[in-house]
Scaffold this motif. Sequence first.
Motif, PDB file in Angstrom:
ATOM      1  N   THR A   2       0.947  -1.174   0.036  1.00  0.00           N
ATOM      2  CA  THR A   2      -0.153  -0.130  -0.014  1.00  0.00           C
ATOM      3  C   THR A   2       0.916   1.411   0.086  1.00  0.00           C
ATOM      4  O   THR A   2       2.103   0.943   0.359  1.00  0.00           O
ATOM      5  CB  THR A   2      -0.879  -0.026   1.279  1.00  0.00           C
ATOM      6  OG1 THR A   2      -0.132   0.200   2.373  1.00  0.00           O
ATOM      7  CG2 THR A   2      -1.896  -1.241   1.343  1.00  0.00           C
ATOM      8  N   GLU A  47      -2.624   0.840  -8.232  1.00  0.00           N
ATOM      9  CA  GLU A  47      -4.317   0.569  -8.161  1.00  0.00           C
ATOM     10  C   GLU A  47      -4.928   1.415  -7.256  1.00  0.00           C
ATOM     11  O   GLU A  47      -4.592   1.957  -6.304  1.00  0.00           O
ATOM     12  CB  GLU A  47      -4.269  -0.923  -7.405  1.00  0.00           C
ATOM     13  CG  GLU A  47      -5.879  -1.504  -7.204  1.00  0.00           C
ATOM     14  CD  GLU A  47      -5.889  -2.651  -6.492  1.00  0.00           C
ATOM     15  OE1 GLU A  47      -6.809  -2.560  -5.248  1.00  0.00           O
ATOM     16  OE2 GLU A  47      -5.077  -3.568  -6.720  1.00  0.00           O
ATOM     17  N   ARG A  48      -6.288   1.881  -7.719  1.00  0.00           N
ATOM     18  CA  ARG A  48      -6.609   2.862  -7.194  1.00  0.00           C
ATOM     19  C   ARG A  48      -7.909   2.368  -6.283  1.00  0.00           C
ATOM     20  O   ARG A  48      -8.696   1.527  -6.932  1.00  0.00           O
ATOM     21  CB  ARG A  48      -7.400   3.879  -8.264  1.00  0.00           C
ATOM     22  CG  ARG A  48      -6.333   4.758  -8.979  1.00  0.00           C
ATOM     23  CD  ARG A  48      -6.939   5.837 -10.064  1.00  0.00           C
ATOM     24  NE  ARG A  48      -5.850   6.571 -10.470  1.00  0.00           N
ATOM     25  CZ  ARG A  48      -5.463   7.751  -9.892  1.00  0.00           C
ATOM     26  NH1 ARG A  48      -6.219   8.135  -8.914  1.00  0.00           N
ATOM     27  NH2 ARG A  48      -4.457   8.473 -10.556  1.00  0.00           N
ATOM     28  N   LYS A  49      -8.265   2.800  -5.348  1.00  0.00           N
ATOM     29  CA  LYS A  49      -9.439   2.643  -4.508  1.00  0.00           C
ATOM     30  C   LYS A  49     -10.273   4.059  -4.591  1.00  0.00           C
ATOM     31  O   LYS A  49      -9.904   4.927  -4.054  1.00  0.00           O
ATOM     32  CB  LYS A  49      -9.021   2.515  -3.228  1.00  0.00           C
ATOM     33  CG  LYS A  49     -10.072   1.858  -2.416  1.00  0.00           C
ATOM     34  CD  LYS A  49      -9.800   1.854  -0.768  1.00  0.00           C
ATOM     35  CE  LYS A  49      -9.891   0.046  -0.501  1.00  0.00           C
ATOM     36  NZ  LYS A  49      -9.765  -0.146   0.772  1.00  0.00           N
ATOM     37  N   GLY A  50     -11.469   4.070  -5.502  1.00  0.00           N
ATOM     38  CA  GLY A  50     -12.064   5.433  -5.563  1.00  0.00           C
ATOM     39  C   GLY A  50     -11.140   6.043  -6.560  1.00  0.00           C
ATOM     40  O   GLY A  50     -10.375   5.663  -7.556  1.00  0.00           O
ATOM     41  N   ARG A  51     -10.864   7.440  -6.079  1.00  0.00           N
ATOM     42  CA  ARG A  51      -9.884   8.143  -6.856  1.00  0.00           C
ATOM     43  C   ARG A  51      -8.599   8.023  -6.561  1.00  0.00           C
ATOM     44  O   ARG A  51      -7.694   8.676  -7.131  1.00  0.00           O
ATOM     45  CB  ARG A  51     -10.753   9.665  -6.923  1.00  0.00           C
ATOM     46  CG  ARG A  51     -12.055  10.144  -7.548  1.00  0.00           C
ATOM     47  CD  ARG A  51     -12.341  11.169  -7.569  1.00  0.00           C
ATOM     48  NE  ARG A  51     -11.644  12.136  -8.199  1.00  0.00           N
ATOM     49  CZ  ARG A  51     -11.693  13.605  -8.325  1.00  0.00           C
ATOM     50  NH1 ARG A  51     -12.953  14.087  -7.541  1.00  0.00           N
ATOM     51  NH2 ARG A  51     -10.930  14.233  -8.748  1.00  0.00           N
ATOM     52  N   HIS A  54      -4.180   3.622  -4.000  1.00  0.00           N
ATOM     53  CA  HIS A  54      -4.254   2.655  -2.888  1.00  0.00           C
ATOM     54  C   HIS A  54      -3.009   1.748  -2.618  1.00  0.00           C
ATOM     55  O   HIS A  54      -2.267   1.622  -1.712  1.00  0.00           O
ATOM     56  CB  HIS A  54      -5.419   1.902  -2.772  1.00  0.00           C
ATOM     57  CG  HIS A  54      -5.519   0.998  -1.588  1.00  0.00           C
ATOM     58  ND1 HIS A  54      -5.718   1.393  -0.161  1.00  0.00           N
ATOM     59  CD2 HIS A  54      -5.430  -0.444  -1.483  1.00  0.00           C
ATOM     60  CE1 HIS A  54      -5.975   0.590   0.672  1.00  0.00           C
ATOM     61  NE2 HIS A  54      -5.632  -0.579  -0.078  1.00  0.00           N
ATOM     62  N   LYS A  55      -2.576   1.045  -3.857  1.00  0.00           N
ATOM     63  CA  LYS A  55      -1.601   0.138  -3.868  1.00  0.00           C
ATOM     64  C   LYS A  55      -0.636   0.330  -4.980  1.00  0.00           C
ATOM     65  O   LYS A  55      -0.924   1.015  -6.066  1.00  0.00           O
ATOM     66  CB  LYS A  55      -2.127  -1.270  -3.957  1.00  0.00           C
ATOM     67  CG  LYS A  55      -2.840  -1.579  -2.750  1.00  0.00           C
ATOM     68  CD  LYS A  55      -3.079  -3.174  -3.065  1.00  0.00           C
ATOM     69  CE  LYS A  55      -3.819  -3.826  -1.698  1.00  0.00           C
ATOM     70  NZ  LYS A  55      -4.152  -5.103  -1.867  1.00  0.00           N
TER      71      LYS A  55
END
Length: 70
Positions: A2, A47-51, A54-55
């Motif tokens: 992350t 990698e996105r979490k929402g906008r 994240h990772k």
Amino acid sequence: MTIEQLRHKFDLEDKYPRSADLKRWIIEPAIKELNVKSNYDVHYRTERKGRAVHKIWFYFREKSQLQMDV
């Protein structure tokens, strides 16, 4: 890994709060230097979490060496 783990490992919790700044000032220059000076071809993927990012995954591939005619 992350983004928070990456910031913690490099002691950057209080610096570069935006992931774009982290990418611009830390990740991109490091990868560019590794690609030039090492025997590895390095790239990464996020990698996105929402906008928000994240990772992040780093990929290392050994460069093929060219044979020299002697």
